[in-house]
Design an enzyme around this catalytic site. Sequence first.
Site, PDB file in Angstrom:
ATOM      1  N   ARG A 117      77.279 132.825  80.324  1.00 12.10           N
ATOM      2  CA  ARG A 117      77.783 133.235  79.000  1.00 12.10           C
ATOM      3  C   ARG A 117      76.976 134.461  78.580  1.00 12.10           C
ATOM      4  O   ARG A 117      75.753 134.358  78.407  1.00 12.10           O
ATOM      5  CB  ARG A 117      77.611 132.109  77.982  1.00 12.10           C
ATOM      6  N   HIS A 146      87.310 134.135  77.144  1.00 12.60           N
ATOM      7  CA  HIS A 146      86.782 132.770  77.219  1.00 12.60           C
ATOM      8  C   HIS A 146      87.802 131.931  78.011  1.00 12.60           C
ATOM      9  O   HIS A 146      88.505 131.081  77.454  1.00 12.60           O
ATOM     10  CB  HIS A 146      86.592 132.214  75.804  1.00 12.60           C
ATOM     11  N   GLN A 153      88.006 127.996  77.780  1.00 12.01           N
ATOM     12  CA  GLN A 153      88.636 127.466  76.575  1.00 12.01           C
ATOM     13  C   GLN A 153      90.152 127.448  76.746  1.00 12.01           C
ATOM     14  O   GLN A 153      90.832 126.488  76.379  1.00 12.01           O
ATOM     15  CB  GLN A 153      88.255 128.342  75.370  1.00 12.01           C
ATOM     16  N   ASP A 206      90.435 130.681  65.286  1.00 12.70           N
ATOM     17  CA  ASP A 206      89.021 130.743  65.699  1.00 12.70           C
ATOM     18  C   ASP A 206      88.263 131.448  64.573  1.00 12.70           C
ATOM     19  O   ASP A 206      88.877 132.054  63.682  1.00 12.70           O
ATOM     20  CB  ASP A 206      88.905 131.515  67.041  1.00 12.70           C
ATOM     21  N   CYS A 235      88.906 126.444  68.863  1.00 15.07           N
ATOM     22  CA  CYS A 235      87.972 126.257  69.984  1.00 15.07           C
ATOM     23  C   CYS A 235      86.689 125.549  69.555  1.00 15.07           C
ATOM     24  O   CYS A 235      86.001 124.974  70.388  1.00 15.07           O
ATOM     25  CB  CYS A 235      87.644 127.608  70.611  1.00 15.07           C
ATOM     26  N   ARG A 270      87.484 120.269  77.641  1.00 15.94           N
ATOM     27  CA  ARG A 270      86.660 121.289  78.299  1.00 15.94           C
ATOM     28  C   ARG A 270      86.025 120.706  79.564  1.00 15.94           C
ATOM     29  O   ARG A 270      85.974 121.341  80.617  1.00 15.94           O
ATOM     30  CB  ARG A 270      85.547 121.784  77.346  1.00 15.94           C
TER      31      ARG A 270
HETATM   32  N1   CP Z   1      84.156 126.422  72.166  1.00 20.11           N
HETATM   33  C1   CP Z   1      82.980 126.699  72.724  1.00 20.11           C
HETATM   34  O1   CP Z   1      82.878 127.450  73.695  1.00 20.11           O
HETATM   35  O2   CP Z   1      81.934 126.092  72.110  1.00 20.11           O
HETATM   36  P1   CP Z   1      80.396 126.425  72.349  1.00 20.11           P
HETATM   37  O3   CP Z   1      80.161 127.831  71.840  1.00 20.11           O
HETATM   38  O4   CP Z   1      79.647 125.411  71.520  1.00 20.11           O
HETATM   39  O5   CP Z   1      80.091 126.322  73.795  1.00 20.11           O
HETATM   40  N1  NVA Z   2      84.989 133.707  69.209  1.00 16.54           N
HETATM   41  C1  NVA Z   2      83.869 132.813  69.163  1.00 16.54           C
HETATM   42  C2  NVA Z   2      84.082 131.683  70.113  1.00 16.54           C
HETATM   43  C3  NVA Z   2      82.983 130.670  70.140  1.00 16.54           C
HETATM   44  C4  NVA Z   2      83.248 129.551  71.102  1.00 16.54           C
HETATM   45  C5  NVA Z   2      82.599 133.560  69.506  1.00 16.54           C
HETATM   46  O1  NVA Z   2      82.618 134.357  70.462  1.00 16.54           O
HETATM   47  O2  NVA Z   2      81.597 133.377  68.830  1.00 16.54           O
END
Ligand code: CP
Ligand code: NVA
Length: 311
Positions: free
Chosen positions: A106, A133, A136, A228, A268, A296
């Site tokens: 990530r 992502h 997701q 989101d 998400c 997930r």
């Molecule tokens: N939805 C998601 O990716 O959650 P986290 O940021 O908690 O991993």
């Molecule tokens: N769009 C959000 C998703 C988190 C899972 C972010 O990138 O913070």
Amino acid sequence: MAASTKDLITLIAMDPEEIRDIIRQAAVLKKERNGGDVPEVMRGRTGVMIFEKPSLRTRITFETAIYELGGHSINLQSNMVQIGKRESVEDVARNLERWVHLIVARTYLHDTVVQLARHASIPVINALTDQFHPCQALAFGLTVHEHFNEPESLTVAFIGDGNNVCCSLMALCAKLGYHFRLACPKGYEPSAQLVSQCSETAARNGASVDISNDPQKAVTGALAVYTDVWTSMGQETESERRKSDFARFQLNRALLAHAPSDAIVSHCLPAHRGEEITGEVLDSSQSVAFDEAENRLHAQKAAIVHLLARK
Ligand code: CP
Ligand code: NVA
């Protein structure tokens, strides 16, 4: 079906059948979680997880997935490795491939994940970047599969920012032949290049991509409504401006009343109740956000099996 690439970086690089296979496999793995035949593709293998940004769901579900597939995981603190700073992305990749069998990353820059994949011979999974992502979106695909089986046609409406989650959902819908509508404030659309690429893919699969600034129009007839956060990780300094820009784009009961009464609602997570979604909608019987969070685990397990089964 064998993976068309060794990595999961975006869904754009995958064939529709590959995506469908992962979703079907995820449904089987979910059913067989407490018994049945677990494909122990990680037995004797190690996965390394690098998180430059915070996480609850992704971190826990990947660690659990690797464990349940018979493997071991290492969580590499991003301030330890300082990818691209202490050592180049290429050299990090060329070290990790000598010891472990899977990288889950990530990162802020999407290019970091792309470079890890390019320079490591082992599979790399995008666990969220500023642009995409995909995990997701796969979990959303499984949730849709559970609710509507494998619908020939479906309209998905995304209300809010044209962000990483939105871009991956748009790519998933284009591949699976679902109509995708985004309603966002002007200036918050995904890149024109991605929209055009997804529109072409959608058209090939009998579907469409529609970007507008009209939330009511977007949810009308949509059997899946998604939202989101307005401010993603890394954009915190823009938070106040975004709150005012997105004020008209809240997913609340009044907006949802324009969608079919059997529409599912998802997010998400993490959610900012009272901003992009009201607590009432998130906790309503139409909400599948927590089912999707559960999914997930199964979607990512299926993705790992898909990438590693042939190795
Ligand atoms: N939805 C998601 O990716 O959650 P986290 O940021 O908690 O991993
Ligand atoms: N769009 C959000 C998703 C988190 C899972 C972010 O990138 O913070």
